[in-house]
Design a protein around this motif. Structure first.
Motif, PDB file in Angstrom:
ATOM      1  N   THR A 116      10.900  35.485  -2.685  1.00 44.92           N
ATOM      2  CA  THR A 116      12.065  35.583  -2.939  1.00 44.92           C
ATOM      3  C   THR A 116      12.775  35.982  -4.392  1.00 44.92           C
ATOM      4  OG1 THR A 116      12.712  35.463  -0.707  1.00 44.92           O
ATOM      5  CG2 THR A 116      14.823  35.413  -1.843  1.00 44.92           C
ATOM      6  N   VAL A 117      13.084  36.467  -4.573  1.00 48.27           N
ATOM      7  CA  VAL A 117      14.030  36.417  -5.492  1.00 48.27           C
ATOM      8  C   VAL A 117      15.940  36.692  -5.929  1.00 48.27           C
ATOM      9  CG1 VAL A 117      15.277  37.636  -8.413  1.00 48.27           C
ATOM     10  CG2 VAL A 117      12.738  37.610  -7.417  1.00 48.27           C
ATOM     11  N   LEU A 118      16.622  35.929  -6.248  1.00 41.23           N
ATOM     12  CA  LEU A 118      18.245  36.282  -6.002  1.00 41.23           C
ATOM     13  C   LEU A 118      18.883  36.265  -7.102  1.00 41.23           C
ATOM     14  CD1 LEU A 118      19.274  33.434  -3.664  1.00 41.23           C
ATOM     15  CD2 LEU A 118      18.152  35.916  -2.832  1.00 41.23           C
ATOM     16  N   ILE A 119      19.582  36.948  -6.956  1.00 40.47           N
ATOM     17  CA  ILE A 119      20.170  37.684  -8.469  1.00 40.47           C
ATOM     18  C   ILE A 119      21.698  37.659  -8.547  1.00 40.47           C
ATOM     19  CG2 ILE A 119      19.692  39.307 -10.258  1.00 40.47           C
ATOM     20  CD1 ILE A 119      17.156  40.488  -9.179  1.00 40.47           C
ATOM     21  N   GLU A 120      22.476  36.903  -9.617  1.00 39.98           N
ATOM     22  CA  GLU A 120      24.116  36.659  -9.181  1.00 39.98           C
ATOM     23  C   GLU A 120      24.281  37.998  -9.303  1.00 39.98           C
ATOM     24  OE1 GLU A 120      27.105  34.455 -12.206  1.00 39.98           O
ATOM     25  OE2 GLU A 120      25.792  33.088 -11.267  1.00 39.98           O
ATOM     26  N   GLN A 121      25.114  38.426  -9.512  1.00 39.81           N
ATOM     27  CA  GLN A 121      25.675  40.220 -10.124  1.00 39.81           C
ATOM     28  C   GLN A 121      27.367  39.303 -10.812  1.00 39.81           C
ATOM     29  OE1 GLN A 121      26.771  43.528  -8.081  1.00 39.81           O
ATOM     30  NE2 GLN A 121      27.323  44.376  -9.403  1.00 39.81           N
ATOM     31  N   SER A 122      27.601  39.370 -11.630  1.00 40.13           N
ATOM     32  CA  SER A 122      29.036  38.777 -12.030  1.00 40.13           C
ATOM     33  C   SER A 122      29.451  39.836 -13.000  1.00 40.13           C
ATOM     34  CB  SER A 122      29.170  37.542 -12.699  1.00 40.13           C
ATOM     35  OG  SER A 122      28.575  36.766 -11.368  1.00 40.13           O
ATOM     36  N   ALA A 123      31.045  40.101 -13.793  1.00 39.03           N
ATOM     37  CA  ALA A 123      31.385  40.344 -14.060  1.00 39.03           C
ATOM     38  C   ALA A 123      32.323  40.198 -15.059  1.00 39.03           C
ATOM     39  CB  ALA A 123      32.032  42.012 -13.237  1.00 39.03           C
ATOM     40  N   PRO A 124      32.383  39.679 -16.211  1.00 38.60           N
ATOM     41  CA  PRO A 124      31.492  39.370 -17.315  1.00 38.60           C
ATOM     42  C   PRO A 124      30.203  38.268 -16.522  1.00 38.60           C
ATOM     43  CG  PRO A 124      32.940  38.620 -18.272  1.00 38.60           C
ATOM     44  CD  PRO A 124      33.244  39.317 -17.091  1.00 38.60           C
ATOM     45  N   PHE A 125      29.198  38.883 -16.373  1.00 40.21           N
ATOM     46  CA  PHE A 125      28.329  37.177 -16.513  1.00 40.21           C
ATOM     47  C   PHE A 125      28.609  36.073 -17.855  1.00 40.21           C
ATOM     48  CE2 PHE A 125      24.311  34.717 -17.257  1.00 40.21           C
ATOM     49  CZ  PHE A 125      24.507  33.672 -16.305  1.00 40.21           C
ATOM     50  N   ASP A 126      28.436  36.212 -19.079  1.00 41.22           N
ATOM     51  CA  ASP A 126      28.493  35.692 -19.683  1.00 41.22           C
ATOM     52  C   ASP A 126      30.167  35.901 -20.780  1.00 41.22           C
ATOM     53  OD1 ASP A 126      28.661  34.056 -22.260  1.00 41.22           O
ATOM     54  OD2 ASP A 126      25.868  33.888 -21.868  1.00 41.22           O
ATOM     55  N   ARG A 127      30.905  35.419 -20.894  1.00 40.16           N
ATOM     56  CA  ARG A 127      32.146  36.730 -22.516  1.00 40.16           C
ATOM     57  C   ARG A 127      31.579  36.219 -23.787  1.00 40.16           C
ATOM     58  NH1 ARG A 127      38.142  34.424 -20.156  1.00 40.16           N
ATOM     59  NH2 ARG A 127      37.750  34.739 -17.769  1.00 40.16           N
ATOM     60  N   THR A 128      30.191  35.187 -23.503  1.00 39.96           N
ATOM     61  CA  THR A 128      29.948  34.613 -25.500  1.00 39.96           C
ATOM     62  C   THR A 128      29.286  35.202 -25.634  1.00 39.96           C
ATOM     63  OG1 THR A 128      28.958  33.371 -23.874  1.00 39.96           O
ATOM     64  CG2 THR A 128      31.306  32.126 -24.910  1.00 39.96           C
ATOM     65  N   LYS A 129      27.850  36.004 -24.409  1.00 42.27           N
ATOM     66  CA  LYS A 129      27.566  36.383 -25.596  1.00 42.27           C
ATOM     67  C   LYS A 129      27.225  37.734 -23.667  1.00 42.27           C
ATOM     68  CE  LYS A 129      24.936  32.998 -27.538  1.00 42.27           C
ATOM     69  NZ  LYS A 129      23.768  32.347 -27.645  1.00 42.27           N
ATOM     70  N   PRO A 130      28.218  39.026 -23.795  1.00 40.49           N
ATOM     71  CA  PRO A 130      27.883  39.928 -22.989  1.00 40.49           C
ATOM     72  C   PRO A 130      26.011  40.024 -22.471  1.00 40.49           C
ATOM     73  CG  PRO A 130      29.696  40.188 -24.163  1.00 40.49           C
ATOM     74  CD  PRO A 130      28.283  38.906 -25.330  1.00 40.49           C
ATOM     75  N   LYS A 131      25.728  40.266 -23.776  1.00 37.45           N
ATOM     76  CA  LYS A 131      24.096  41.119 -23.528  1.00 37.45           C
ATOM     77  C   LYS A 131      23.078  39.922 -22.080  1.00 37.45           C
ATOM     78  CE  LYS A 131      22.873  42.393 -27.658  1.00 37.45           C
ATOM     79  NZ  LYS A 131      21.688  42.672 -29.197  1.00 37.45           N
ATOM     80  N   VAL A 154      14.389  40.898  -3.654  1.00 35.20           N
ATOM     81  CA  VAL A 154      14.546  40.696  -4.472  1.00 35.20           C
ATOM     82  C   VAL A 154      15.988  40.901  -3.705  1.00 35.20           C
ATOM     83  CG1 VAL A 154      15.927  41.224  -6.812  1.00 35.20           C
ATOM     84  CG2 VAL A 154      13.623  41.570  -6.108  1.00 35.20           C
ATOM     85  N   THR A 155      16.939  40.003  -3.572  1.00 35.68           N
ATOM     86  CA  THR A 155      18.674  40.358  -3.315  1.00 35.68           C
ATOM     87  C   THR A 155      19.412  39.625  -4.215  1.00 35.68           C
ATOM     88  OG1 THR A 155      17.608  39.171  -0.847  1.00 35.68           O
ATOM     89  CG2 THR A 155      20.289  39.397  -1.584  1.00 35.68           C
ATOM     90  N   VAL A 156      20.529  40.701  -4.376  1.00 36.67           N
ATOM     91  CA  VAL A 156      21.717  40.449  -5.491  1.00 36.67           C
ATOM     92  C   VAL A 156      23.293  39.924  -4.915  1.00 36.67           C
ATOM     93  CG1 VAL A 156      23.326  41.709  -6.864  1.00 36.67           C
ATOM     94  CG2 VAL A 156      21.041  42.336  -7.144  1.00 36.67           C
ATOM     95  N   LEU A 157      23.826  38.875  -5.397  1.00 39.28           N
ATOM     96  CA  LEU A 157      24.133  37.926  -4.502  1.00 39.28           C
ATOM     97  C   LEU A 157      26.125  38.432  -5.598  1.00 39.28           C
ATOM     98  CD1 LEU A 157      22.524  34.748  -4.110  1.00 39.28           C
ATOM     99  CD2 LEU A 157      23.491  37.253  -2.084  1.00 39.28           C
ATOM    100  N   ASP A 158      26.796  39.160  -4.688  1.00 44.29           N
ATOM    101  CA  ASP A 158      27.948  39.632  -5.494  1.00 44.29           C
ATOM    102  C   ASP A 158      29.343  38.506  -5.953  1.00 44.29           C
ATOM    103  OD1 ASP A 158      29.791  41.898  -6.714  1.00 44.29           O
ATOM    104  OD2 ASP A 158      30.312  42.425  -5.100  1.00 44.29           O
TER     105      ASP A 158
END
Length: 340
Positions: A116-131, A154-158
């Motif tokens: 199992t892989v869980l992936i976070e989706q955030s917008a933005p994830f990191d303001r200091t380093k957008p990459k 693989v599951t993306v969590l919003d």
């Protein structure tokens, strides 16, 4: 809503007194603000999952779960490094696992038999380093064909919308729905209680937020200022009704911070309050050096004349469940300066 992929296409004396006034401050040690400890509560359960994203890992921890391996912003989230030394293997930040070692996640899945892989989706994830974006891992996993080759889901969590919904998604993905519901209620109650007291009454203070680091090998102190428009403004200073005093440093800044080899320009910045994040000792050393060079700072800078120095935890939108407590810490500290 969460998105599960079996993985095909849908992956989307004057001087001396002044120096002592700075060094002897009545502040709470923060050390990165470790997660809250609950006496009598069982330690988190380590499960065979790879988690990618600070907010995701923070929510999971509060639900009583830690991943076998994870990718988080260890440079900004001290507790992420604590987990890496105690409970979970850290694979690197979300940019490292895509650009520096693109095989590290597939390799970890193969070697450890993780399904199992869980992936976070955030917008933005990191303001200091957008990459640094956990979602960039999806094409890497698709190319490695982990669904077919390894049987990995693989599951993306919003986390882009309502945060309560994100907590419930994580709870569902971990089979801890009841715990997630309780966590939603607790966090909401804490945040409402703190927010009801904000903004703080009185004049709008100018606040200089200084982040300190002590280099272990050399003992050298490094300090940088939190610049306006970053996490500190949005999550702490603005709710409190305070102003960031570092606007003059914006042109010198990189990734939401401005490095400060010396603090001699304190009179120019003219803060009413100085907040020390990170290693307060490093900030105190730099302040003492500046006062030794220019003792008048202790009599002209409002924050120094009032001894308005506070050691408080920084917030970079990693410890999302702990945010109400951190905001409450700042509110209580600023209130104490006014004798309330």
């Amino acid at each position: 809503m969460s998105t599960s992929y079996p993985f095909r296409r849908s992956l989307p004396p004057r001087s001396r007194a002044a120096i002592l006034a700075v060094i002897i401050v009545t502040a709470q040690a923060c050390a990165g603000f470790a997660q809250q400890v609950f006496p009598g509560k069982a330690p988190p359960e380590r499960i065979p999952v790879v988690m990618v994203g600070d907010r995701l890992v923070n929510v999971a921890w509060h639900l009583g779960v830690v991943p076998e391996a994870m990718s988080v912003r260890g440079d900004l989230w001290p507790f992420g490094r604590v987990l890496a030394n105690t409970s979970s293997m850290i694979l690197g930040c979300p940019n490292y696992i895509v650009t520096k070692d693109a095989d590290i996640v597939p390799r970890t899945l193969r070697e450890r038999g993780i399904g199992t892989v869980l992936i976070e989706q955030s917008a933005p994830f990191d303001r200091t380093k957008p990459k640094r974006d956990p979602m960039n891992l999806l094409p890497v996993l698709e190319k490695a064909d982990v669904a077919t080759a390894l049987g990995t889901e693989v599951t993306v969590l919003d986390f882009t919308g309502d945060f309560d919904t994100a907590i419930r998604q994580v709870g569902a993905a971990l089979g801890r729905e009841a715990e997630a519901e309780k966590l939603v209620e607790t966090r909401r109650a804490q945040l409402d209680a703190v927010s009801a007291r904000l903004p703080l009454p009185g004049p709008r203070p100018r606040v200089l937020v200084l982040d300190g680091t002590l280099q272990a090998e050399t003992g050298k102190a490094f300090v940088r200022a939190h610049l306006p428009g970053g996490y500190t403004d949005d999550f702490l200073l603005t709710p409190l009704g305070a102003e960031n005093a570092a606007a003059a440093l914006a042109a010198e800044g990189v990734a939401a911070f401005a490095p400060l080899p010396r603090l001699d320009a304190l009179a120019e910045w003219n803060p009413d309050v100085i907040v020390m994040t990170g290693d307060a000792d490093a900030v105190q050393r730099k302040l003492a050096e500046a006062l030794a060079r220019n003792p008048d700072l202790g009599h002209t800078v409002p924050a120094l004349t009032r001894h308005a120095l506070l050691s408080l935890p920084a917030y970079y939108d990693s410890m999302v469940i702990d945010y109400p407590q951190i905001l409450g810490r700042w509110a209580a500290a600023f209130t104490s300066l006014n004798g309330s």
